[in-house]
Each structure stands twice: as C-alpha cells, then as structure tokens.
Motif scaffolding. Structure first.
Motif, PDB file in Angstrom:
ATOM      1  N   TYR A  71      -8.944 -22.350  -6.015  1.00  0.00           N
ATOM      2  CA  TYR A  71      -9.622 -21.064  -6.187  1.00  0.00           C
ATOM      3  C   TYR A  71      -8.773 -20.127  -7.044  1.00  0.00           C
ATOM      4  N   LEU A  72      -7.447 -20.200  -6.851  1.00  0.00           N
ATOM      5  CA  LEU A  72      -6.502 -19.472  -7.686  1.00  0.00           C
ATOM      6  C   LEU A  72      -5.560 -20.462  -8.340  1.00  0.00           C
ATOM      7  N   ALA A  73      -5.124 -20.126  -9.540  1.00  0.00           N
ATOM      8  CA  ALA A  73      -4.130 -20.969 -10.190  1.00  0.00           C
ATOM      9  C   ALA A  73      -2.764 -20.726  -9.556  1.00  0.00           C
ATOM     10  N   ALA A  74      -1.880 -21.702  -9.706  1.00  0.00           N
ATOM     11  CA  ALA A  74      -0.514 -21.529  -9.231  1.00  0.00           C
ATOM     12  C   ALA A  74       0.133 -20.398 -10.010  1.00  0.00           C
ATOM     13  N   VAL A 123      -8.529 -18.920   9.314  1.00  0.00           N
ATOM     14  CA  VAL A 123      -8.753 -17.481   9.477  1.00  0.00           C
ATOM     15  C   VAL A 123     -10.235 -17.197   9.236  1.00  0.00           C
ATOM     16  N   SER A 124     -10.616 -15.944   9.420  1.00  0.00           N
ATOM     17  CA  SER A 124     -12.010 -15.569   9.216  1.00  0.00           C
ATOM     18  C   SER A 124     -12.290 -15.318   7.727  1.00  0.00           C
ATOM     19  N   MET A 155     -16.540 -28.785  -8.351  1.00  0.00           N
ATOM     20  CA  MET A 155     -17.183 -27.560  -7.865  1.00  0.00           C
ATOM     21  C   MET A 155     -16.115 -26.611  -7.318  1.00  0.00           C
ATOM     22  N   ARG A 156     -16.234 -25.342  -7.659  1.00  0.00           N
ATOM     23  CA  ARG A 156     -15.224 -24.384  -7.238  1.00  0.00           C
ATOM     24  C   ARG A 156     -15.304 -24.117  -5.750  1.00  0.00           C
ATOM     25  N   SER A 157     -14.134 -24.021  -5.093  1.00  0.00           N
ATOM     26  CA  SER A 157     -14.079 -23.715  -3.672  1.00  0.00           C
ATOM     27  C   SER A 157     -14.623 -22.316  -3.419  1.00  0.00           C
ATOM     28  N   THR A 158     -15.048 -22.081  -2.176  1.00  0.00           N
ATOM     29  CA  THR A 158     -15.613 -20.796  -1.791  1.00  0.00           C
ATOM     30  C   THR A 158     -14.694 -20.107  -0.784  1.00  0.00           C
ATOM     31  N   LEU A 159     -15.026 -18.845  -0.457  1.00  0.00           N
ATOM     32  CA  LEU A 159     -14.275 -18.119   0.557  1.00  0.00           C
ATOM     33  C   LEU A 159     -14.340 -18.835   1.902  1.00  0.00           C
ATOM     34  N   MET A 160     -15.503 -19.438   2.206  1.00  0.00           N
ATOM     35  CA  MET A 160     -15.660 -20.168   3.465  1.00  0.00           C
ATOM     36  C   MET A 160     -14.713 -21.360   3.518  1.00  0.00           C
ATOM     37  N   VAL A 205      -9.953 -13.548   4.529  1.00  0.00           N
ATOM     38  CA  VAL A 205      -9.798 -14.085   3.173  1.00  0.00           C
ATOM     39  C   VAL A 205     -10.219 -13.044   2.144  1.00  0.00           C
ATOM     40  N   ASP A 206     -11.336 -12.372   2.398  1.00  0.00           N
ATOM     41  CA  ASP A 206     -11.825 -11.353   1.472  1.00  0.00           C
ATOM     42  C   ASP A 206     -10.817 -10.222   1.324  1.00  0.00           C
ATOM     43  N   ARG A 207     -10.191  -9.801   2.442  1.00  0.00           N
ATOM     44  CA  ARG A 207      -9.199  -8.719   2.371  1.00  0.00           C
ATOM     45  C   ARG A 207      -7.982  -9.150   1.555  1.00  0.00           C
TER      46      ARG A 207
END
Length: 339
Positions: A46-49, A14-15, A1-6, A19-21
């Motif tokens: 969430y992002l590739a290397a 961090v908040s 399952m893909r990770s989320t911003l949370m 992360v969104d910024r």
C-alpha cells in the motif's frame, strides 16, 4: 490488485479506523501501533518502502515538479525558471512532470507513481480528496512536498511557496473599485481558471469581500471558468460582451489574459472596460502598454522557483534555512520592470 485499508487492519490486528488515523497522520494512536500499521502497509504494497534520501547513494538529489500543461504563460515561465536554476546546482536532478491540470485523478496517479522514485516533490495541485490522499502517501514514504502558487491545507507538506491569494483578490477588488470610482451601479465580471484550485477560490473570496465592503455600487454579473486556456477565455469573453455590452470592469483570477484582451480589442471595449489581471508576461506587458490591461498583480516566478528548490533541498538534507516567500507586486504601465 492494490491492498485496502481492511487488508492492512486485518494483517496488523487493529481496527480500520486506526489504520485511517495512521495513514492520514492524525493523533490518537500510540507510536508502537503507528509503526506496526506503517510496516504492514509497506509489506502489503500500500505504501512504498522509505526512500533513501542519502546523496551518497544516488550522486544527486532527485526533485520532481508536477505542473499543469497548457497555455498558461506563468506556468511556462515558472517551469523554465525551475529547470534553469536547478541546472546551476550540480547535486540536483530535476524532472518535470507536465500533466492535464484540471483532472484530479490524473494528478493523483502521477503523485502515487512518484512514491519510492523521487526524493522531493513540488506541485501545483487541485484541492481534491484523491490528490490529498496521494500527497499523504508521498509524505508517509518520506518524500517532502512543496505546494506552489496554490496551497492545500490539512496535508503533510514541507511548505507552501506562493503569494497570499486571498490578499491578492482583495487587492484586485480594491484596484478595480478605485479605478471605476463612485457613481451609478456598474457591472463587473470575473474569470477564473478553476475554483478547484484553492488559490483561485481564495482570490475570488478576497475580491468579493472587498467589493461588498467598500464598493457596493459594483455588481458582479458573471463568473466564468476558462481552465487557464487563452482560446476558451477569448470565446467566453466574446459571449460575455454580447450579453453585457455595458460591462465596466473585469478581474481575471487566473490565466487567459491574452484571450480576454483580444476580445476586448475586437469589441472596441479596451478603453472603456477596466481590466485587472495576474502575472507579468509578454502579452500582459503589451496590453499594459496599449491600455487594454490597467493593472497586473504579479508573483515573480524566478523567486518562486528558487524558494521551492531551496525548501525541498534543505528539508531533504535536514539543514536549517531561511524562507523568503514571493511578494505581491502591482504593475502599471508606468512601472513595468526591465526584462
């Protein structure tokens, strides 16, 4: 399952807003915090290397072009030019990803799948939130992006290669208005591929502004979206002519000229309706010669392919280069260029 911003926010300490910024490349985040968030996003998948852009590691620079499939002859010509020009450069490995062009989720999935795989991407893209997110993910992974034919704003990209579409729409409105001349109130209609393409939306805006400013006796009675499909364009045109047999003019913003031209001829309206379209193709040449189409606004696919490859390649190699964007050209029956 893909990770989320949370997940990223919790792991990085961090908040979620921070992360969104960071992921959307906005200002207001310290460099150390930005690096920590990006490192966490990669660790969680969430992002590739970061992809190595070193030609020495791969032998060739891989470029992927994501283009809509279908009956759009301009896209087919552009694809052919990208492949042929890429084949002339021994240090390039060019791949074409042909997808259903009007589904933003399909496009977004295709772009996400290229993270960590390609070194540069050229794309004709719908302006949609899922597409913008996928483009940001590509850019954050170190992959430069070039938008082709239709731009997308507020996303990181190496550049836009295409004409000024708002100017193209204004030009079309001016041509149609001058062809029809002054007189009584007359009906005109618009066809578009999809206004989800910013380029088509900009052409419509430019067209409407000129009509409103200079040709108020022209009444835009309908706008039909035909998804750049010639059969759908034909069917919509046939229905349009039944509803408005007194139609005086047509501006086709996108593809589908062959279908509209066929419908005009079958209805016996080819000589009475002023028809302005885009892109010089085999079918638009024929319609220019027999008078079905009065003017074509062209952008040269050879130049567009050349410039897209140049921007991507030179950006990857961190080399300075000059960008020569394609120019608007109006083609009439009397100035059709040689093949």
């Amino acid at each position: 399952m893909r990770s989320t911003l949370m997940d990223i926010a919790r792991e990085a300490g961090v908040s979620p807003a921070t992360v969104d910024r960071v992921l959307n490349n906005r200002q207001g985040v310290r460099e150390r915090t930005r690096d920590a968030v990006l490192e966490t996003a990669r660790k969680l998948g969430y992002l590739a290397a970061p992809f190595s852009n070193s030609v020495e590691n791969t032998g060739k620079i891989r470029l992927d072009f994501v283009l809509p499939a279908g009956t759009n002859t301009f896209i087919a010509n552009l694809l052919s030019q990208i492949v042929s020009q890429g084949a002339l450069q021994d240090d390039l490995d060019i791949r074409i990803q042909s997808i259903e062009g009007f589904n933003p989720d399909t496009l977004a999935r295709t772009l996400h799948a290229l993270v960590g795989v390609t070194q540069g991407v050229g794309v004709i893209a719908l302006d949609h939130p899922t597409v913008r997110e996928a483009m940001r993910a590509l850019s954050l992974s170190g992959v430069p992006i070039v938008t082709l034919a239709s731009d997308i704003l507020h996303v990181p990209r190496a550049g836009y290669v295409g004409i000024d579409n708002r100017a193209a729409g204004r030009l079309a409105g001016y041509l149609l208005g001058r062809f029809l001349g002054e007189g009584k109130k007359r009906k005109i209609a618009l066809f578009a591929g999809s206004l989800s393409y910013r380029g088509h939306e900009e052409r419509e805006m430019g067209f409407r502004h000129v009509i409103m400013e200079e040709f108020r006796d022209l009444d835009i009675v309908e706008l039909r979206e035909v998804r750049d499909d010639r059969q759908r364009a034909y069917e919509e045109a046939v229905a349009l002519f039944k509803r408005h047999p007194d139609l005086s003019g047509i501006y086709n913003i996108g593809a589908g000229n062959a279908g509209i031209g066929q419908a005009l001829q079958e209805a016996g309206m080819a000589s009475s309706v002023i028809f302005v379209g885009h892109e010089l193709t085999d079918s638009t040449k024929r319609f220019l010669l027999d008078g079905t189409i009065d003017a074509v606004i062209d952008q040269n696919p050879r130049v567009e392919a050349r410039e897209a490859i140049s921007v991507l390649k030179n950006t990857i190699l961190d080399r300075k280069f000059e960008h020569h964007p394609p120019r608007l050209q109006v083609i009439f029956r009397e100035n059709i260029p040689e093949s």
